[in-house]
Scaffold this motif. Structure first.
Motif, PDB file in Angstrom:
ATOM      1  N   ILE A  41       0.847  -1.201   0.000  1.00 47.56           N
ATOM      2  CA  ILE A  41       0.000   0.000   0.000  1.00 47.56           C
ATOM      3  C   ILE A  41       0.879   1.246   0.000  1.00 47.56           C
ATOM      4  O   ILE A  41       1.734   1.409   0.883  1.00 47.56           O
ATOM      5  CB  ILE A  41      -0.920   0.029   1.257  1.00 47.56           C
ATOM      6  N   GLY A  42       0.639   2.126  -0.968  1.00 48.35           N
ATOM      7  CA  GLY A  42       1.456   3.342  -1.060  1.00 48.35           C
ATOM      8  C   GLY A  42       0.885   4.476  -0.221  1.00 48.35           C
ATOM      9  O   GLY A  42      -0.274   4.442   0.199  1.00 48.35           O
ATOM     10  N   ILE A 118      -9.400   0.218   2.113  1.00 50.72           N
ATOM     11  CA  ILE A 118     -10.402  -0.696   2.680  1.00 50.72           C
ATOM     12  C   ILE A 118      -9.756  -2.063   2.845  1.00 50.72           C
ATOM     13  O   ILE A 118      -9.162  -2.601   1.891  1.00 50.72           O
ATOM     14  CB  ILE A 118     -11.676  -0.760   1.803  1.00 50.72           C
ATOM     15  N   TRP A 119      -9.860  -2.594   4.051  1.00 54.42           N
ATOM     16  CA  TRP A 119      -9.246  -3.873   4.416  1.00 54.42           C
ATOM     17  C   TRP A 119     -10.343  -4.849   4.757  1.00 54.42           C
ATOM     18  O   TRP A 119     -11.368  -4.447   5.339  1.00 54.42           O
ATOM     19  CB  TRP A 119      -8.372  -3.668   5.660  1.00 54.42           C
ATOM     20  N   ALA A 147      -7.634  -4.171   0.072  1.00 52.00           N
ATOM     21  CA  ALA A 147      -6.859  -5.394   0.371  1.00 52.00           C
ATOM     22  C   ALA A 147      -7.807  -6.369   1.052  1.00 52.00           C
ATOM     23  O   ALA A 147      -8.331  -6.077   2.135  1.00 52.00           O
ATOM     24  CB  ALA A 147      -5.682  -5.058   1.286  1.00 52.00           C
ATOM     25  N   VAL A 148      -8.067  -7.484   0.389  1.00 53.85           N
ATOM     26  CA  VAL A 148      -9.004  -8.470   0.942  1.00 53.85           C
ATOM     27  C   VAL A 148      -8.418  -9.874   0.832  1.00 53.85           C
ATOM     28  O   VAL A 148      -7.675 -10.163  -0.113  1.00 53.85           O
ATOM     29  CB  VAL A 148     -10.375  -8.470   0.202  1.00 53.85           C
ATOM     30  N   ILE A 253      -4.816  -7.384  -3.614  1.00 54.16           N
ATOM     31  CA  ILE A 253      -4.611  -5.962  -3.336  1.00 54.16           C
ATOM     32  C   ILE A 253      -4.793  -5.196  -4.639  1.00 54.16           C
ATOM     33  O   ILE A 253      -4.221  -5.569  -5.679  1.00 54.16           O
ATOM     34  CB  ILE A 253      -3.200  -5.732  -2.747  1.00 54.16           C
ATOM     35  N   GLY A 254      -5.633  -4.180  -4.605  1.00 52.11           N
ATOM     36  CA  GLY A 254      -5.913  -3.415  -5.824  1.00 52.11           C
ATOM     37  C   GLY A 254      -5.942  -1.926  -5.525  1.00 52.11           C
ATOM     38  O   GLY A 254      -6.093  -1.508  -4.367  1.00 52.11           O
TER      39      GLY A 254
END
Ligand code: SAM
Length: 257
Positions: A41-42, A118-119, A147-148, A253-254
């Motif tokens: 994650i940036g 969103i996790w 991120a799921v 992760i998108g």
């Protein structure tokens, strides 16, 4: 399929939660893998806002809080889990950045484009992978991340016994390639996908359940619903050990386009 995902209407939601809230985790995963996913994650800063959906008692919420400076809203349908999460946040001195709230992931009490990230670990099947990605995207800022972890097939074909078990539980379960295509279709750039290692299922999910199962059977002696629930859990562990080369949880992760 974890108990939480499939049994709400088939077994007893309160009993399942009574069982699981005493355990550290309610689904497969580990601190190491949460941190591994976080590394993709940036732009994390003390301004970052995270939503953790289907957070359970918040094992991964704490890991996120301890490895970022972000503010986190953690949401779950079960009030007992949220009470526990908020108590833990207080004990760890994280209460200013971590807030647990009761709510449903398919009717979120948030503003449009409120979050940077969103996790959701082990929970998106409750709304559906495609539906969840689509709906949750509205709450993410442009260039925000999702991120799921989600149940996925590792191979194109698999034995009928395990195929049936999963199709009953998560009818839209797909291969990793298919799920990545769904991420793209729903408006995310795929950033990474990796398989959760076996210890996420064994050391952090099945093994801690064993003593709790014995204790629970004793406490609810003669309760057929509890007996069925524990039999189901044991079957889930047996099937995992028999068929683990065919499926598992994958971290997807998108980045919102
Ligand atoms: N993220 C936690 C973990 O990995 O340990 C919990 C995962 S557990 C398998 C799935 C969680 O989703 C449960 O805590 C359950 O109460 C929650 N859940 C199920 N349906 C939900 C819904 N519609 N909205 C919010 N949470 C839900």
């Amino acid at each position: 399929m974890t108990m939480e995902e499939i049994t709400i209407d088939e077994l007893d939601f309160a009993l399942i939660n009574e069982f699981f809230t005493e355990l550290e985790r309610q689904g497969p995963g580990s601190a190491e893998e949460t941190i591994r996913a976080l590394a993709f994650i940036g732009n994390l800063s003390n301004k970052t806002k995270i939503a953790d959906l289907g957070c359970g008692t918040g094992f991964q919420t704490t890991v996120l809080a301890q490895n970022t400076e972000a503010t986190i809203t953690a949401l779950d349908l079960y009030a007992g889990s949220i009470d526990k999460l908020n108590a833990t946040a207080g004990k760890l001195g994280l209460q200013d950045r971590v807030k647990g709230i009761v709510g449903s992931m398919d009717s979120l009490p948030f503003q449009n484009e409120e979050f940077d990230l969103i996790w959701s670990e082990g929970a998106i099947a409750n709304i559906g992978f495609e539906k969840g990605l689509n709906y949750w995207k509205g709450f993410l800022k442009k260039d925000g991340y999702i991120a799921v972890t989600y149940e996925s097939w590792f191979t194109d074909e698999r034995p009928a016994e395990i195929e049936k078990w999963w199709l009953d539980a998560v009818p839209e379960i797909g291969t990793i390639g298919y799920n990545i295509s769904i991420m793209q279709k729903t408006g995310y750039i795929p950033v990474a996908a990796f398989i959760l290692p076996e210890n996420c299922w064994t050391d952090y999910y099945f093994i801690p359940q064993k003593a709790r199962q014995e204790e629970f059977l004793k406490k609810h002696a003669g309760n057929k619903t509890v007996e069925d629930m524990i039999a189901f859990m044991r079957r889930e562990a047996e099937l995992y050990s028999k068929y683990k080369q065919y499926y598992g949880y994958v971290f997807y992760i998108g980045k919102k386009m």
